[in-house]
Scaffold this motif. Structure first.
Motif, PDB file in Angstrom:
ATOM      1  N   ASP A 145      -2.394   3.106  -5.891  1.00 38.63           N
ATOM      2  CA  ASP A 145      -1.533   2.044  -5.348  1.00 38.63           C
ATOM      3  C   ASP A 145      -0.781   1.323  -6.464  1.00 38.63           C
ATOM      4  O   ASP A 145       0.366   0.902  -6.279  1.00 38.63           O
ATOM      5  N   GLU A 185     -10.670   8.020  -0.753  1.00 39.89           N
ATOM      6  CA  GLU A 185      -9.877   8.387  -1.934  1.00 39.89           C
ATOM      7  C   GLU A 185      -9.597   9.881  -2.030  1.00 39.89           C
ATOM      8  O   GLU A 185      -9.442  10.446  -3.109  1.00 39.89           O
ATOM      9  N   GLY A 227      -9.398  12.359   6.331  1.00 38.35           N
ATOM     10  CA  GLY A 227      -8.792  12.272   4.990  1.00 38.35           C
ATOM     11  C   GLY A 227      -7.276  12.378   5.040  1.00 38.35           C
ATOM     12  O   GLY A 227      -6.653  12.912   4.132  1.00 38.35           O
ATOM     13  N   LYS A 229      -4.701  -2.435   7.283  1.00 37.44           N
ATOM     14  CA  LYS A 229      -5.749  -2.839   8.224  1.00 37.44           C
ATOM     15  C   LYS A 229      -5.659  -4.323   8.586  1.00 37.44           C
ATOM     16  O   LYS A 229      -6.326  -4.768   9.495  1.00 37.44           O
ATOM     17  N   HIS A 230      -4.846  -5.079   7.859  1.00 39.77           N
ATOM     18  CA  HIS A 230      -4.809  -6.534   8.077  1.00 39.77           C
ATOM     19  C   HIS A 230      -3.649  -6.896   8.997  1.00 39.77           C
ATOM     20  O   HIS A 230      -2.497  -6.668   8.651  1.00 39.77           O
ATOM     21  N   ALA A 275       3.754  -3.503   6.682  1.00 41.65           N
ATOM     22  CA  ALA A 275       2.893  -2.466   6.081  1.00 41.65           C
ATOM     23  C   ALA A 275       1.646  -3.105   5.476  1.00 41.65           C
ATOM     24  O   ALA A 275       1.232  -2.772   4.382  1.00 41.65           O
ATOM     25  N   ASP A 282      -1.050   1.998   8.722  1.00 43.37           N
ATOM     26  CA  ASP A 282      -2.093   1.647   9.691  1.00 43.37           C
ATOM     27  C   ASP A 282      -1.603   0.660  10.739  1.00 43.37           C
ATOM     28  O   ASP A 282      -2.277   0.425  11.735  1.00 43.37           O
ATOM     29  N   ARG A 307      -0.216  -9.082  -1.664  1.00 49.06           N
ATOM     30  CA  ARG A 307      -1.114 -10.205  -1.959  1.00 49.06           C
ATOM     31  C   ARG A 307      -1.967 -10.012  -3.209  1.00 49.06           C
ATOM     32  O   ARG A 307      -2.394 -10.979  -3.834  1.00 49.06           O
ATOM     33  N   SER A 341     -11.124   8.144   9.698  1.00 47.21           N
ATOM     34  CA  SER A 341     -11.019   8.318   8.250  1.00 47.21           C
ATOM     35  C   SER A 341     -11.616   9.628   7.745  1.00 47.21           C
ATOM     36  O   SER A 341     -11.214  10.117   6.692  1.00 47.21           O
ATOM     37  N   GLY A 360       0.863  -1.184   0.000  1.00 43.46           N
ATOM     38  CA  GLY A 360       0.000   0.000   0.000  1.00 43.46           C
ATOM     39  C   GLY A 360       0.896   1.230   0.000  1.00 43.46           C
ATOM     40  O   GLY A 360       2.114   1.122  -0.243  1.00 43.46           O
ATOM     41  N   SER A 376      -1.621  10.105   3.930  1.00 39.16           N
ATOM     42  CA  SER A 376      -0.417  10.913   4.155  1.00 39.16           C
ATOM     43  C   SER A 376       0.342  10.404   5.376  1.00 39.16           C
ATOM     44  O   SER A 376       1.575  10.395   5.401  1.00 39.16           O
ATOM     45  N   ARG A 393       0.968 -12.736  -3.696  1.00 37.14           N
ATOM     46  CA  ARG A 393       1.537 -13.582  -2.644  1.00 37.14           C
ATOM     47  C   ARG A 393       0.972 -13.154  -1.297  1.00 37.14           C
ATOM     48  O   ARG A 393       1.195 -12.010  -0.876  1.00 37.14           O
ATOM     49  N   LYS A 403      -9.772  -0.633  -3.230  1.00 33.60           N
ATOM     50  CA  LYS A 403      -9.588  -0.738  -1.779  1.00 33.60           C
ATOM     51  C   LYS A 403     -10.592   0.166  -1.100  1.00 33.60           C
ATOM     52  O   LYS A 403     -10.950   1.208  -1.665  1.00 33.60           O
ATOM     53  N   ILE A 404     -10.984  -0.203   0.090  1.00 34.28           N
ATOM     54  CA  ILE A 404     -11.941   0.666   0.777  1.00 34.28           C
ATOM     55  C   ILE A 404     -11.208   1.913   1.264  1.00 34.28           C
ATOM     56  O   ILE A 404     -10.204   1.829   1.959  1.00 34.28           O
ATOM     57  N   CYS A 405     -11.718   3.082   0.829  1.00 29.99           N
ATOM     58  CA  CYS A 405     -11.068   4.354   1.145  1.00 29.99           C
ATOM     59  C   CYS A 405     -11.946   5.453   0.551  1.00 29.99           C
ATOM     60  O   CYS A 405     -12.597   5.249  -0.475  1.00 29.99           O
TER      61      CYS A 405
END
Ligand SMILES: Cc1cc2nc3c(=O)[nH]c(=O)nc-3n(C[C@H](O)[C@H](O)[C@H](O)COP(=O)(O)OP(=O)(O)OC[C@H]3O[C@@H](n4cnc5c(N)ncnc54)[C@H](O)[C@@H]3O)c2cc1C
Length: 383
Positions: free
Chosen positions: A97, A43, A289, A148-149, A145, A279, A32, A286, A10, A293, A115, A39-41
């Motif tokens: 990204d 933006e 915004g 969220k995971h 990095a 994260d 991966r 969120s 990311g 950054s 991966r 991606k959830i964002c």
């Protein structure tokens, strides 16, 4: 053994990888997603994010990013519009990204796509990643990095349970008149249990991203259309904006239980070669915004620390020092917005009133939830 391993491609991971490779380090990045992915964002790219991205050679206008100069803040039918203290930009994470991963590969990073890292372990001073379909990968230095995971073996230590919130994102083709009316703006609708943000990104597409309490899902029956209808009823302004809009993704992206307010605190048993970025280091609410950054900031700072021979403990202390304040302030604003007395949502009314009567105060609050200038400038200058 690899020189530097980066887990996750990311903004945080790609930024650090680019800078280290540019300085001649051998870097392997494991991501991966095999191909560009949504991606959830929301933006939204803040000024600070834009500065970091420019330094990495990412040309936002060439990618189609849309300028955003105004904030529309609404509740029910009420709406106040304020000029942002900087020019934001809207660009899909799929495009952003991907551009960053391409920059990493061009800079000489060995980028392994498609991966999935299954777990992280530390033995004999080295970090080992168990990666699906590969032999375990080892390195003395690993930049974590994965956003969220959390990885098995390196989960974030949360001081408190995450709020029971659920977030959604959808790309939409708005009706032509609404698309024109939204140009240059990010509209935030304050909801009884969260907020919804709407703005334009590349190719005239609109991003709708919202966060609500999970109880709302249960009460409206879990379906996307029912959920959207409930937002439109609660926010007639959003209802107008979305009238005639067509969804552009087969299904919305969603996320549950985001640990807003988390800031990593170093512990004595932290592995010395494991650096937490993005994260994995800090999670700002969120609506500010500014998550991208902050992620980029940690990527730049980690690269600078490694190139100067610094260790993870000092890096984490430095990041906590810089990021805890804006994260705390954004969390306080979020909770202030949720403040209610019986049926009256006093916090939201106060924010709308403030936006009307003293836009400078709202602008100052926006500025204070960002990566501080004193931390940003030295990294920009040194990269
Ligand atoms: C609802 C919502 C709206 C938001 N809106 C905004 C906004 O408008 N503007 C803003 O600046 N910020 C926003 N943010 C915050 C922002 O999205 C994050 O702060 C930012 O993406 C963090 O970057 P990152 O690099 O740390 O992680 P991520 O962007 O999450 O990237 C992590 C990468 O790691 C990869 N990965 C994860 N697990 C594995 C694994 N096991 N193996 C291999 N790869 C893996 C993922 O595929 C991904 O590419 C929002 C957040 C939420 C939840």
């Amino acid at each position: 053994m690899n020189a530097v391993l980066v887990a996750g491609g990311g903004p945080a991971g790609s930024a650090a990888a680019c800078l280290l490779a540019r300085a001649g380090r051998e870097v392997t990045l494991i991501e991966r997603e095999a191909a560009p992915a949504h991606k959830i964002c929301g933006e939204f790219l803040s000024r600070e994010a834009q500065l970091y991205l420019a330094r990495l050679g990412v040309d936002l206008p060439a990618l189609g990013a849309q300028p955003i100069t105004h904030l529309g803040l609404g509740r029910g039918r009420a709406m106040t519009v304020a000029k942002l203290p900087f020019r934001g930009m809207g660009l899909s994470r799929r495009r952003l990204d991907e551009a960053l991963l391409q920059r990493a590969a061009q800079t000489g990073v060995r980028v392994l796509r498609g991966r999935t890292i299954r777990s992280l372990s530390v033995t004999g001073g080295a970090v080992t990643l168990a990666v699906e379909g590969m032999e375990p990968v080892r390195a003395a230095t690993c930049l974590l990095a994965t956003g969220k995971h959390d990885l098995r073996g390196a989960r974030r230590r949360l001081a408190r349970a995450a709020d029971d919130l659920v977030g959604f994102k959808m790309h939409l083709a708005l009706a032509p008149d609404q698309r024109v009316a939204l140009r240059g703006r990010v509209d935030i609708a304050m909801l009884r249990d969260g907020y919804a943000g709407l703005q334009l990104i590349e190719d005239g597409i609109a991003t709708l991203c919202f966060l609500v309490n999970r109880a709302r899902l249960r009460s409206v029956g879990e379906g996307w259309s029912a959920l959207l209808a409930s937002l439109q009823r609660e926010s007639p302004h959003l209802g107008d904006r979305l009238s005639g809009a067509m969804p552009l993704l087969a299904r919305p992206l969603s996320i549950f239980r985001v640990p807003y307010g988390f800031v990593h605190e170093a512990a004595a048993d932290d592995p010395p070669g494991l650096f937490r970025l993005g994260d994995q280091m800090a999670v700002i609410p969120s609506f500010s915004g500014d998550g991208i950054s902050m992620a980029l900031h940690t990527g730049f700072a980690a690269a600078a620390a490694l190139l100067a021979g610094g260790g993870a403990a000092a890096f984490h202390a430095d990041m906590r020092n810089t990021l805890a304040r804006p994260v705390r302030l954004a969390s306080a604003l979020y909770h202030f917005g949720s403040w209610r007395l019986g049926p009256w949502r006093l916090g939201q009314s106060a924010l709308i009133g403030l936006g009307r009567l003293a836009p400078a105060v709202l602008q100052a609050a926006t500025g204070a939830t960002r990566v501080p200038e004193a931390a940003l400038q030295p990294l920009l200058a040194g990269s």
